[in-house]
Write an enzyme that holds these catalytic residues in place. Structure first.
Site, PDB file in Angstrom:
ATOM      1  N   ALA A  84       0.869  -1.173   0.000  1.00  0.00           N
ATOM      2  CA  ALA A  84       0.000   0.000   0.000  1.00  0.00           C
ATOM      3  C   ALA A  84       0.910   1.228   0.000  1.00  0.00           C
ATOM      4  O   ALA A  84       2.047   1.164   0.475  1.00  0.00           O
ATOM      5  CB  ALA A  84      -0.859  -0.008   1.251  1.00  0.00           C
ATOM      6  N   GLY A 121       0.588  -5.013   0.806  1.00  0.00           N
ATOM      7  CA  GLY A 121      -0.583  -5.052  -0.073  1.00  0.00           C
ATOM      8  C   GLY A 121      -0.298  -5.719  -1.414  1.00  0.00           C
ATOM      9  O   GLY A 121      -1.211  -6.228  -2.065  1.00  0.00           O
ATOM     10  N   GLU A 167      -0.671  -9.295  -0.727  1.00  0.00           N
ATOM     11  CA  GLU A 167      -2.110  -9.524  -0.536  1.00  0.00           C
ATOM     12  C   GLU A 167      -2.853  -9.518  -1.880  1.00  0.00           C
ATOM     13  O   GLU A 167      -3.763 -10.319  -2.097  1.00  0.00           O
ATOM     14  CB  GLU A 167      -2.678  -8.454   0.400  1.00  0.00           C
ATOM     15  CG  GLU A 167      -2.143  -8.581   1.824  1.00  0.00           C
ATOM     16  CD  GLU A 167      -2.568  -7.429   2.714  1.00  0.00           C
ATOM     17  OE1 GLU A 167      -2.113  -6.292   2.454  1.00  0.00           O
ATOM     18  OE2 GLU A 167      -3.339  -7.649   3.653  1.00  0.00           O
ATOM     19  N   GLU A 204       4.466  -5.343   7.402  1.00  0.00           N
ATOM     20  CA  GLU A 204       3.697  -4.302   8.106  1.00  0.00           C
ATOM     21  C   GLU A 204       4.150  -4.072   9.541  1.00  0.00           C
ATOM     22  O   GLU A 204       4.048  -2.950  10.052  1.00  0.00           O
ATOM     23  CB  GLU A 204       2.196  -4.639   8.077  1.00  0.00           C
ATOM     24  CG  GLU A 204       1.520  -4.426   6.731  1.00  0.00           C
ATOM     25  CD  GLU A 204       1.631  -5.618   5.797  1.00  0.00           C
ATOM     26  OE1 GLU A 204       2.397  -6.561   6.093  1.00  0.00           O
ATOM     27  OE2 GLU A 204       0.958  -5.607   4.762  1.00  0.00           O
TER      28      GLU A 204
HETATM   29  N1  COA Z   1       4.591   3.114  -0.489  1.00  0.00           N
HETATM   30  C1  COA Z   1       5.004   4.284  -1.004  1.00  0.00           C
HETATM   31  N2  COA Z   1       6.165   4.415  -1.678  1.00  0.00           N
HETATM   32  C2  COA Z   1       6.933   3.334  -1.817  1.00  0.00           C
HETATM   33  C3  COA Z   1       6.579   2.079  -1.297  1.00  0.00           C
HETATM   34  C4  COA Z   1       5.345   2.002  -0.595  1.00  0.00           C
HETATM   35  N3  COA Z   1       4.885   0.847  -0.093  1.00  0.00           N
HETATM   36  N4  COA Z   1       7.554   1.177  -1.583  1.00  0.00           N
HETATM   37  C5  COA Z   1       8.494   1.858  -2.273  1.00  0.00           C
HETATM   38  N5  COA Z   1       8.125   3.160  -2.421  1.00  0.00           N
HETATM   39  C6  COA Z   1       8.853   4.224  -3.105  1.00  0.00           C
HETATM   40  C7  COA Z   1      10.020   4.733  -2.288  1.00  0.00           C
HETATM   41  O1  COA Z   1       9.600   5.662  -1.327  1.00  0.00           O
HETATM   42  C8  COA Z   1      10.881   5.336  -3.373  1.00  0.00           C
HETATM   43  O2  COA Z   1      10.331   6.570  -3.745  1.00  0.00           O
HETATM   44  P1  COA Z   1      11.315   7.861  -3.949  1.00  0.00           P
HETATM   45  O3  COA Z   1      12.253   7.449  -5.059  1.00  0.00           O
HETATM   46  O4  COA Z   1      10.365   8.956  -4.341  1.00  0.00           O
HETATM   47  O5  COA Z   1      12.010   8.066  -2.648  1.00  0.00           O
HETATM   48  C9  COA Z   1      10.675   4.383  -4.548  1.00  0.00           C
HETATM   49  O6  COA Z   1       9.437   3.712  -4.288  1.00  0.00           O
HETATM   50  C10 COA Z   1      11.759   3.347  -4.699  1.00  0.00           C
HETATM   51  O7  COA Z   1      11.882   2.655  -3.464  1.00  0.00           O
HETATM   52  P2  COA Z   1      13.269   2.493  -2.672  1.00  0.00           P
HETATM   53  O8  COA Z   1      12.940   2.224  -1.241  1.00  0.00           O
HETATM   54  O9  COA Z   1      14.182   3.622  -2.975  1.00  0.00           O
HETATM   55  O10 COA Z   1      13.828   1.160  -3.353  1.00  0.00           O
HETATM   56  P3  COA Z   1      14.854   0.108  -2.704  1.00  0.00           P
HETATM   57  O11 COA Z   1      15.282  -0.778  -3.819  1.00  0.00           O
HETATM   58  O12 COA Z   1      15.896   0.798  -1.907  1.00  0.00           O
HETATM   59  O13 COA Z   1      13.958  -0.747  -1.673  1.00  0.00           O
HETATM   60  C11 COA Z   1      11.981  -1.963  -0.969  1.00  0.00           C
HETATM   61  C12 COA Z   1      12.894  -1.542  -2.153  1.00  0.00           C
HETATM   62  C13 COA Z   1      10.764  -2.668  -1.565  1.00  0.00           C
HETATM   63  C14 COA Z   1      12.722  -2.913  -0.040  1.00  0.00           C
HETATM   64  C15 COA Z   1      11.555  -0.705  -0.189  1.00  0.00           C
HETATM   65  O14 COA Z   1      11.046   0.245  -1.105  1.00  0.00           O
HETATM   66  C16 COA Z   1      10.490  -0.936   0.860  1.00  0.00           C
HETATM   67  O15 COA Z   1      10.790  -1.459   1.931  1.00  0.00           O
HETATM   68  N6  COA Z   1       9.239  -0.514   0.567  1.00  0.00           N
HETATM   69  C17 COA Z   1       8.151  -0.592   1.512  1.00  0.00           C
HETATM   70  C18 COA Z   1       7.639  -1.997   1.650  1.00  0.00           C
HETATM   71  C19 COA Z   1       6.537  -2.045   2.665  1.00  0.00           C
HETATM   72  O16 COA Z   1       6.718  -1.782   3.839  1.00  0.00           O
HETATM   73  N7  COA Z   1       5.330  -2.412   2.191  1.00  0.00           N
HETATM   74  C20 COA Z   1       4.183  -2.558   3.042  1.00  0.00           C
HETATM   75  C21 COA Z   1       3.389  -1.323   3.038  1.00  0.00           C
HETATM   76  S1  COA Z   1       1.960  -1.511   4.091  1.00  0.00           S
END
Ligand code: COA
Length: 258
Positions: A65, A110, A113, A133
């Site tokens: 999400a 999400g 999910e 989460e």
């Molecule tokens: N919601 C909003 N933005 C998200 C996102 C999310 N769930 N997951 C990634 N993004 C965005 C990042 O903020 C970043 O945006 P920016 O370039 O404007 O800063 C972009 O996507 C790229 O992500 P980044 O974190 O830089 O990539 P990474 O390769 O370093 O890491 C992940 C990849 C997937 C490990 C990391 O993005 C992450 O942990 N995301 C969240 C996962 C999460 O907690 N999901 C559950 C949500 S309820």
């Protein structure tokens, strides 16, 4: 046509690509709105026989999400958000046409999910699955605590939910979370190959398979009764007559969905 989705219809297969690669295809309000419209298209367009959901870019299916939309939500608003997400994913799960997930990278929160609400999943070898989460002080809200248990069992589900650990594609295959692991190049062709095959079958019978299997996980229903009713319903269809006649006449059946 959609702000956050790319769609195409190829020989009865509706391909939905969630298209926010710069945000790793995170599910914001607009994606949900677009997904709901695309689902209505799947439900109502008779040219669509089945569908694929995937993510744009080589890195992510859906990274969850959109966390940026969480700030400032009240308890009631957060519950409404979860309920709306669950309702969208129920529409995927309960669709009378097959919808499969092609998981082409991160499927987190999400995203995991969403993939789990599809009828089955194929992963590329770089895919990673997780419910992170608890890292945010949250739990899944779009059905993850329920479907993860159904798909991989209580112990493994609780480990993933409580640890926020990700699993790779071979582990997801071993857990039964995905049906196949292929290269990124093979992902859509593999899904299309399977759906091409399913699309030759009797559509009403296929829909009754989905309905009966979903009943296993619905405590308000007796799955055996749903099966009996589905069997009876199929028996009265033109396609059942065609299928049985074709077998006896040693020819290929041509189903019309009637
Ligand atoms: N919601 C909003 N933005 C998200 C996102 C999310 N769930 N997951 C990634 N993004 C965005 C990042 O903020 C970043 O945006 P920016 O370039 O404007 O800063 C972009 O996507 C790229 O992500 P980044 O974190 O830089 O990539 P990474 O390769 O370093 O890491 C992940 C990849 C997937 C490990 C990391 O993005 C992450 O942990 N995301 C969240 C996962 C999460 O907690 N999901 C559950 C949500 S309820």
């Amino acid at each position: 046509m959609y702000t956050t989705l790319l769609t195409s219809l190829e020989e009865g297969i509706y391909i939905i690509t969630i298209n926010r690669p710069d945000k790793l295809n995170a599910l914001n309000k607009q994606v949900f709105q677009d997904l709901n419209r695309a689902l209505t298209e799947i439900y109502t367009n008779t040219e669509i026989k089945s569908a694929i959901i995937t993510g744009a870019g080589p890195k992510a299916f859906v990274a969850g999400a959109d966390i940026s939309e969480f700030s400032g939500l009240s308890t009631d608003e957060s519950k409404a958000l979860a309920k709306a997400g669950q309702d969208t994913f129920f529409r995927i799960e309960q669709a009378h046409k097959p919808i499969i997930a092609c998981v082409n990278g991160f499927a987190l929160g999400g995203g995991c999910e969403l993939a789990m609400s599809c009828h089955f999943r194929i992963a590329s070898d770089n895919a990673k699955f997780g419910q992170p989460e608890v890292n945010l002080g949250l739990i899944p809200g779009y059905g993850g605590t329920q479907r993860l248990v159904h798909l991989i069992g209580k112990g493994r589900a609780l480990e993933l939910l409580m640890s926020a650990n990700m699993i790779d594609a071979p582990t997801a295959l071993q857990y039964g979370l995905v049906n196949y692991v292929v290269t990124q190049e093979e992902l859509l062709p593999k899904a299309k190959y399977l759906l091409d095959m399913i699309n030759t079958k009797a559509p009403i019978a296929v829909s009754k398979c989905i309905e009966s299997v979903n009943a296993v996980f619905d405590e308000t229903k007796n799955g055996y009764e749903v099966e009996v009713n589905g069997f009876g319903y199929c028996f009265g269809t033109t396609d059942r007559l065609e299928g049985t006649s074709a077998f006896l006449e040693k020819r290929k059946a041509h189903f019309t969905g009637n």
